[in-house]
Design a protein around this motif. Structure first.
Motif, short mmCIF file in Angstrom:
data_model
loop_
_atom_site.label_atom_id
_atom_site.label_comp_id
_atom_site.label_asym_id
_atom_site.label_seq_id
_atom_site.Cartn_x
_atom_site.Cartn_y
_atom_site.Cartn_z
N LEU A 7 -2.92 -10.05 2.85
CA LEU A 7 -2.59 -8.33 2.34
C LEU A 7 -1.85 -8.44 1.19
O LEU A 7 -0.64 -8.76 1.73
N TYR A 8 -1.99 -8.40 0.53
CA TYR A 8 -0.92 -7.96 -1.08
C TYR A 8 -0.27 -6.62 -1.20
O TYR A 8 -1.46 -5.95 -1.28
N PRO A 9 1.42 -5.86 -1.81
CA PRO A 9 1.26 -4.63 -1.64
C PRO A 9 0.34 -4.46 -3.08
O PRO A 9 -0.59 -3.10 -3.44
N SER A 10 0.04 -5.96 -3.87
CA SER A 10 -0.80 -5.20 -5.09
C SER A 10 -2.00 -5.15 -4.98
O SER A 10 -2.61 -3.89 -5.77
N LYS A 31 1.35 4.74 -6.23
CA LYS A 31 2.07 3.56 -7.39
C LYS A 31 3.65 3.14 -6.12
O LYS A 31 3.77 3.66 -5.62
N GLY A 32 4.12 2.18 -6.65
CA GLY A 32 5.15 1.52 -6.88
C GLY A 32 5.44 0.96 -4.78
O GLY A 32 6.10 1.15 -4.19
N VAL A 33 4.12 1.05 -4.38
CA VAL A 33 3.85 -0.39 -3.18
C VAL A 33 4.31 -1.00 -3.24
O VAL A 33 4.29 -2.08 -3.86
N LEU A 34 5.66 -0.89 -2.15
CA LEU A 34 6.43 -2.28 -1.79
C LEU A 34 6.02 -2.81 -0.56
O LEU A 34 5.29 -2.13 0.06
N LEU A 35 6.14 -4.03 -0.36
CA LEU A 35 6.37 -4.91 1.29
C LEU A 35 6.24 -4.29 2.07
O LEU A 35 5.59 -4.31 3.00
N GLY A 36 7.81 -3.67 2.40
CA GLY A 36 7.80 -2.84 3.44
C GLY A 36 6.78 -1.58 4.17
O GLY A 36 6.53 -0.91 5.15
N ASP A 37 6.45 -1.12 3.05
CA ASP A 37 5.26 0.62 2.57
C ASP A 37 4.01 -0.25 3.12
O ASP A 37 3.36 0.39 4.47
N GLN A 53 6.81 -13.95 3.31
CA GLN A 53 7.28 -14.37 1.27
C GLN A 53 6.75 -15.11 0.58
O GLN A 53 7.54 -14.49 -0.18
N ASN A 54 5.63 -15.24 0.57
CA ASN A 54 4.37 -16.00 0.23
C ASN A 54 4.32 -15.01 -1.64
O ASN A 54 3.96 -13.53 -1.31
N PRO A 55 4.34 -15.52 -2.52
CA PRO A 55 3.21 -14.68 -3.44
C PRO A 55 1.95 -15.42 -3.62
O PRO A 55 1.53 -15.71 -2.87
N HIS A 56 1.48 -13.90 -4.19
CA HIS A 56 0.09 -14.12 -4.58
C HIS A 56 -0.36 -15.64 -5.77
O HIS A 56 0.80 -15.40 -6.50
N PRO A 57 -1.39 -16.06 -5.11
CA PRO A 57 -1.18 -17.44 -6.55
C PRO A 57 -1.29 -16.83 -7.72
O PRO A 57 -0.57 -17.74 -8.47
N ALA A 58 -2.31 -16.10 -7.87
CA ALA A 58 -2.51 -15.45 -9.47
C ALA A 58 -1.11 -14.65 -10.02
O ALA A 58 -1.24 -14.38 -11.44
N PHE A 59 -0.39 -13.98 -9.09
CA PHE A 59 0.65 -13.34 -10.03
C PHE A 59 1.97 -13.90 -8.86
O PHE A 59 2.55 -13.23 -8.59
N HIS A 63 6.90 -12.37 -6.61
CA HIS A 63 6.86 -12.70 -5.67
C HIS A 63 7.42 -11.28 -4.28
O HIS A 63 8.40 -10.53 -4.13
N GLU A 64 6.30 -10.38 -4.48
CA GLU A 64 5.97 -9.45 -4.07
C GLU A 64 5.99 -9.47 -2.49
O GLU A 64 5.95 -8.22 -0.92
N GLY A 65 5.74 -11.06 -1.54
CA GLY A 65 5.39 -11.11 0.05
C GLY A 65 4.17 -10.68 -0.27
O GLY A 65 3.33 -10.06 -0.76
N ARG A 66 3.79 -10.61 0.87
CA ARG A 66 2.20 -10.79 1.83
C ARG A 66 2.80 -10.51 3.62
O ARG A 66 3.26 -10.36 4.09
#
Length: 90
Positions: A7-10, A31-37, A53-59, A63-66
């Motif tokens: 799951l990614y915050p995006s 709006k504004g979902v972060l990894l901690g949320d 801390q890995n980013p989504h491959p397409a985005f 650097h949002e984490g997962r």
């Protein structure tokens, strides 16, 4: 053997369009979902998960984490379960 879902915050960010990475309906997004949320929402859902801390491959530039969650059912069910417990605190 349990499968793991990522799951990614995006996926839950209501400020994004579906083409920009949002996966839940606008009615469940915030709006504004972060990894901690996202991590808190997974715990409130009664699930366990690990943060990476890995980013989504397409985005990759975000650097949002997962959060990686053990889950056997469909990913859509997981997304809606977590979105129901999501609270963005600012």
């Amino acid at each position: 053997m349990e499968k793991e879902r990522i799951l990614y915050p995006s996926y839950f960010n209501g400020a994004l369009k579906r083409s920009e990475g949002r996966r839940v309906p606008q009615s469940l997004a915030q709006k504004g979902v972060l990894l901690g949320d996202l991590e808190r929402a997974v715990k409130k859902s009664g699930l366990t998960g690990r943060t990476e801390q890995n980013p989504h491959p397409a985005f990759w530039a975000r650097h949002e984490g997962r959060v990686v969650v053990p889950w056997d059912q469909s990913k859509e069910v997981l997304l809606r379960t977590v979105a129901a417990h999501l609270e963005v605190k600012r």
